[in-house]
Design a protein around this motif. Structure first.
Motif, short mmCIF file in Angstrom:
data_model
loop_
_atom_site.label_atom_id
_atom_site.label_comp_id
_atom_site.label_asym_id
_atom_site.label_seq_id
_atom_site.Cartn_x
_atom_site.Cartn_y
_atom_site.Cartn_z
N MET A 137 -17.77 2.44 21.27
CA MET A 137 -16.96 3.44 20.57
C MET A 137 -17.84 4.60 20.13
O MET A 137 -18.99 4.42 19.71
N ALA A 138 -17.28 5.81 20.22
CA ALA A 138 -18.06 7.00 19.85
C ALA A 138 -18.45 6.97 18.38
O ALA A 138 -19.56 7.37 18.01
N MET A 139 -17.53 6.52 17.52
CA MET A 139 -17.80 6.41 16.09
C MET A 139 -17.10 5.18 15.54
O MET A 139 -16.00 4.83 15.98
N GLY A 140 -17.75 4.53 14.57
CA GLY A 140 -17.13 3.38 13.94
C GLY A 140 -16.05 3.80 12.96
O GLY A 140 -15.92 4.98 12.61
N PRO A 141 -15.26 2.84 12.46
CA PRO A 141 -14.11 3.17 11.62
C PRO A 141 -14.47 3.87 10.31
O PRO A 141 -13.71 4.71 9.82
N PHE A 142 -15.63 3.56 9.74
CA PHE A 142 -15.97 4.16 8.45
C PHE A 142 -16.53 5.57 8.63
O PHE A 142 -16.28 6.45 7.80
N ARG A 143 -17.23 5.81 9.70
CA ARG A 143 -17.65 7.18 10.00
C ARG A 143 -16.44 8.05 10.31
O ARG A 143 -16.36 9.21 9.90
N VAL A 144 -15.47 7.48 11.03
CA VAL A 144 -14.24 8.22 11.33
C VAL A 144 -13.49 8.54 10.03
O VAL A 144 -13.00 9.67 9.83
N SER A 145 -13.40 7.57 9.14
CA SER A 145 -12.69 7.79 7.87
C SER A 145 -13.36 8.89 7.05
O SER A 145 -12.68 9.74 6.45
N ASP A 146 -14.67 8.88 7.02
CA ASP A 146 -15.40 9.93 6.30
C ASP A 146 -15.14 11.30 6.92
O ASP A 146 -15.03 12.30 6.21
N MET A 147 -15.08 11.35 8.23
CA MET A 147 -14.86 12.62 8.91
C MET A 147 -13.45 13.14 8.65
O MET A 147 -13.24 14.33 8.38
N ALA A 148 -12.45 12.25 8.72
CA ALA A 148 -11.06 12.66 8.51
C ALA A 148 -10.75 12.95 7.05
O ALA A 148 -9.88 13.78 6.74
N GLY A 149 -11.46 12.27 6.15
CA GLY A 149 -11.19 12.40 4.72
C GLY A 149 -10.59 11.13 4.18
O GLY A 149 -9.47 10.76 4.55
N ASN A 150 -11.30 10.45 3.31
CA ASN A 150 -10.80 9.19 2.77
C ASN A 150 -9.58 9.38 1.88
O ASN A 150 -8.76 8.48 1.73
N ARG A 156 -20.10 12.79 0.30
CA ARG A 156 -20.11 11.41 -0.18
C ARG A 156 -18.86 10.72 0.30
O ARG A 156 -17.74 11.16 0.00
N GLY A 157 -19.00 9.64 1.03
CA GLY A 157 -17.87 8.83 1.46
C GLY A 157 -18.34 7.40 1.55
O GLY A 157 -18.99 6.87 0.64
N TRP A 158 -18.03 6.75 2.64
CA TRP A 158 -18.61 5.43 2.88
C TRP A 158 -20.12 5.54 3.03
O TRP A 158 -20.85 4.57 2.85
N TYR A 159 -20.56 6.74 3.37
CA TYR A 159 -21.99 7.03 3.51
C TYR A 159 -22.35 8.21 2.61
O TYR A 159 -21.48 8.96 2.15
N ASP A 160 -23.64 8.39 2.41
CA ASP A 160 -24.15 9.62 1.81
C ASP A 160 -24.53 10.57 2.93
O ASP A 160 -25.07 10.14 3.97
N TYR A 161 -24.27 11.85 2.72
CA TYR A 161 -24.58 12.86 3.73
C TYR A 161 -25.60 13.82 3.14
O TYR A 161 -25.32 14.56 2.20
N VAL A 162 -26.81 13.76 3.68
CA VAL A 162 -27.92 14.56 3.17
C VAL A 162 -27.96 15.89 3.91
O VAL A 162 -27.98 15.91 5.14
N PRO A 163 -27.97 17.01 3.19
CA PRO A 163 -28.03 18.32 3.85
C PRO A 163 -29.22 18.42 4.80
O PRO A 163 -30.34 18.02 4.45
N GLY A 164 -28.94 18.90 6.02
CA GLY A 164 -30.00 19.04 7.01
C GLY A 164 -30.31 17.78 7.79
O GLY A 164 -31.15 17.78 8.69
N GLN A 165 -29.64 16.68 7.45
CA GLN A 165 -29.86 15.41 8.13
C GLN A 165 -28.57 14.99 8.81
O GLN A 165 -27.53 14.84 8.15
N ARG A 166 -28.59 14.82 10.12
CA ARG A 166 -27.37 14.55 10.87
C ARG A 166 -26.85 13.13 10.65
O ARG A 166 -25.65 12.91 10.56
N ALA A 167 -27.75 12.16 10.60
CA ALA A 167 -27.33 10.76 10.51
C ALA A 167 -26.84 10.44 9.09
O ALA A 167 -27.50 10.79 8.11
N PRO A 168 -25.69 9.76 8.96
CA PRO A 168 -25.23 9.34 7.63
C PRO A 168 -26.14 8.26 7.07
O PRO A 168 -26.75 7.47 7.82
N VAL A 169 -26.22 8.20 5.76
CA VAL A 169 -27.12 7.26 5.09
C VAL A 169 -26.29 6.21 4.36
O VAL A 169 -25.40 6.56 3.56
#
Length: 707
Positions: free
Chosen positions: A514-527, A565-578
């Motif tokens: 899968m291109a993205m897992g369910p929690f990354r998708v939820s963060d992208m769409a908006g929880n 901030r969602g299921w992950y933390d998103y650090v400015p300048g860093q592509r990968a969610p934490v």
């Protein structure tokens, strides 16, 4: 299937196998006969190959790829060798498309004349294959190994004009190419008569300094980017053969590679996805007299992310659009978003200055419904609230001219209820675009119970015009894609309760493909958006069981990427969610509240529960007639939801696995924590049970059998 005529000493052979002149066995037989006739005709000094209809040749017939016809004589390799070794000049006259085997056929000719807009390419890598009839051996000898590898590895199509300096074409013309090709054939025949040799691609020697280092780097890059798919690396190998091996040995290696890849599961999945997309455009039960209405003037209601994206989708196809908002600041934001998107494409070289100016000029704004009066198509893209949509459609009903299409972009709401807000429900249809609408290929065309056949035909025609992959859906909550997504997300949450963590679940399903897992998708769409959907569903179906972790995440302000901030933390300048320690603590706390002892959950269980939740809901959708065919469900997921295309789609994956095994696995999952009501969730669809019991598959299912 092919026509032969003599034109002033030149034998003109026309490929004729509608719609794309695919090189099926019948056409190969006729073409071989025609070439032999030309070679034996004393009045023919040269040969020109051209295509009937809209193009030269679309390549091999993919429907034959698992049939004996693929290897029956004359094979493409033998046919192209016959042409290349011809003592008489053979010239290809290209127009429309020359793709795959069609381009390989042209490469075997001694010269090529192309109409400048002809689209050429070797797209086999997108089917999990390499070109199998000399493409990786002849193309590098004509255009050089570097350009050839780029074309083969990317599998992209490009215009003949863009390759004008490559050496691939001997002449380009803005007119139909046949006359120019016949003239060139006569010139080559005269040169042969004077003792000059023909230019045969197989006799050329490709040159590449530091070839070993070049191919080693290319192979490493392809391996890193291909996520384990075998075809990209095999493409590099085959082009390398053109540089390191004699021509015939390279041909043999290429064919062996093609044949090996043809037996892989990746090819099976990609072939299914390709054919499924072609099939999806066929609408069951649509009367032949249902003709598309003309669509030239369009309106989009709403200038937000979705509305501006839809407007760009229309403008990209040359359609003028008026984007309507209620207030000037919102309209200004929408038009600015359009301009900024196009400006970004211009800076990246994806648009020319002329295209940029043309597309921006096609999109205008308004604060009233005046433009609706003359529109052929109006697409509503406002907030997902039934009362708001009622207001919009009542105004559209009053303002739009008779016969105008009134479309809603709703993703979850009842299209029949929306249609009932008008006095013309036969003109109302759902056009569910996916965000970003100007990028995503999928378009769910939602047929209401009173949508007229002409309106449905118009919607499908529009989809083709704007370059979308359209799938027809009936009316239900969420249609095909979002309806199936809900049980998928439910299982993702329940896995959290039992012992998994968001990043583990995402990693497992992404590793599977899968291109993205369910929690990354939820963060992208908006929880917060997901919370609203859950609230609506639970109000209508209170027995549904979601993990409360979903609501906890929203309650603590973790709405997703838009706030960092969602299921992950998103650090400015860093592509990968934490992964977030706060989220992990909340998930563990929910397990404790439920009195559950958290357990280790394998990646295999994660993948099975997510995938089979999709499959079972897909079976219910088929049984209810919401989708026309199982392959349509697959198209929705491969084109719109990040499902790995090489796996074919959820229903195809279930068939490959075996429906008996699907049922047995679901039975194991039906015994779980009591609060989850597992037996209810995993109760198999009646269709799934019936097909499994009869030893059948989703591929064989026809909904008419149920009536």
């Amino acid at each position: 299937m092919s026509h032969y005529q003599l034109k002033d000493g030149v034998a003109v052979i026309v490929l004729d196998n509608p719609p794309v002149n695919a090189l099926a066995l019948a056409l190969r037989l006729r073409l071989a006969d025609a070439v032999h006739s030309a070679l034996n005709d004393p009045e023919a000094n040269a040969v020109v190959l051209t295509g009937a209809g809209r193009g030269f040749c679309g390549g091999g017939d993919i429907t034959e790829f698992d049939l004996p016809a693929l290897s029956q004589a004359p094979t493409l390799m033998a046919l192209f060798s016959l042409i290349e070794r011809s003592p008489k000049p053979v010239v290809a006259a290209l127009h429309g498309n020359a793709l795959g085997g069609g381009l390989e056929l042209a490469l075997a000719c001694h010269a090529r004349v192309a109409q400048s807009k002809t689209q050429v390419g070797l797209p086999e890598v997108h089917l999990g294959l390499v070109p199998g009839a000399g493409g990786t051996q002849r193309l590098p000898r004509l255009v050089g190994p570097e350009l050839a590898l780029n074309l083969v590895l990317q599998g992209r199509t490009c215009s003949a004009q863009s390759l004008s300096e490559s050496g691939l074409f001997d002449r380009l013309t803005d007119a139909a190419p046949l006359d120019s090709a016949v003239q060139l054939a006569r010139e080559l025949a005269a040169e042969v008569a004077r003792g000059r040799s023909l230019k045969r691609a197989g006799e050329l020697t490709p040159k590449l300094p530091n070839a070993q280092a070049f191919f080693a780097y290319a192979r490493a890059t392809a391996k890193a980017q291909s996520r384990g798919l075998p075809a990209p690396v095999a493409c590099v190998d085959c082009v390398e053969y053109s540089v390191t091996l004699p021509f015939q040995e390279g041909l043999d290696r290429e064919f062996d590679t093609f044949w090996r890849l043809r037996g892989t599961p990746e090819f099976a999945g990609l072939r299914h996805a390709f054919l499924a997309e072609r099939k999806a455009s066929e609408v069951a039960g649509l009367p032949t007299e249902a003709k598309p209405r003309p669509v030239e003037r369009t309106v989009v209601i709403g200038g937000g992310t979705m509305g501006s994206g839809i407007a760009m989708s229309l403008a990209n196809a040359g359609l003028p659009v008026t984007m309507i908002e209620r207030e000037q600041p919102a309209l200004d934001r929408g038009l600015a978003s359009v301009r900024d998107t196009y400006l970004g494409a211009l800076k990246k070289g994806r648009l020319s200055e002329q295209q940029f100016e043309q597309r921006v000029a096609l999109i205008n704004g308004a604060l009233d419904y005046e433009a609706v009066k003359e529109a052929d198509l109006v697409i509503e893209a406002v907030f997902e609230d039934l009362d708001i949509k009622r207001q919009v459609f009542e105004q559209l009903d009053a303002a739009a001219r008779p016969g105008a299409l009134l479309a809603t972009n709703t993703s979850m709401l009842d299209v029949n209820r929306i249609a009932a807000f008008t006095n013309r429900p036969e003109d109302v249809i759902g056009l569910h675009f996916f965000s970003p609408a100007h990028v995503m290929k999928l378009l769910e065309v939602v047929r209401g119970e009173r949508t007229s056949p002409a309106v449905l035909a118009t919607a499908m025609n529009l989809a083709r015009r704007i370059g979308k992959t359209a799938v027809v859906s009936g009316v239900c909550e969420g249609f095909i894609g979002n309806r199936m997504l809900q049980p998928y997300l439910m299982q993702a949450g329940l896995l959290l309760d039992e012992g998994a963590l968001p990043h583990q679940i995402d990693r497992a399903i992404e590793k599977w493909g899968m291109a993205m897992g369910p929690f990354r998708v939820s963060d992208m769409a908006g929880n917060d958006l997901g919370a609203k959907i859950r609230e609506q569903r639970l109000a209508e179906q209170p027995d549904l069981v979601y993990s409360r972790s979903f609501d906890t995440i929203v309650a603590i302000g973790r709405s997703g990427q838009k706030v960092g901030r969602g299921w992950y933390d998103y650090v400015p300048g860093q592509r990968a969610p934490v992964p977030s320690e706060e989220v992990i603590a909340a998930v563990v706390a929910e397990s404790e509240r439920l009195g559950l002892k958290r357990r280790a959950i394998s990646d295999e269980e994660i993948v099975d529960r997510l995938l089979l939740a999709l499959v079972n809901e897909g079976a219910k959708i088929l049984e209810e007639g919401i989708a026309q065919r199982a392959s349509d469900v697959d198209v929705v997921y491969t084109a719109g939801y990040g499902f790995p295309r090489w796996r074919g789609g959820p229903m195809f994956e279930a068939d490959q696995r075996g429906l008996g095994d699907v049922l047995a696995t679901m039975q194991r999952f039906s015994d779980g924590p009591a609060y989850q009501r597992c037996a209810d969730f995993w109760r198999p669809a009646g269709l799934l049970c019936r097909l499994a019991g009869q030893g059948q598959s989703f591929a064989t299912f026809n909904h008419s059998e149920l009536s």
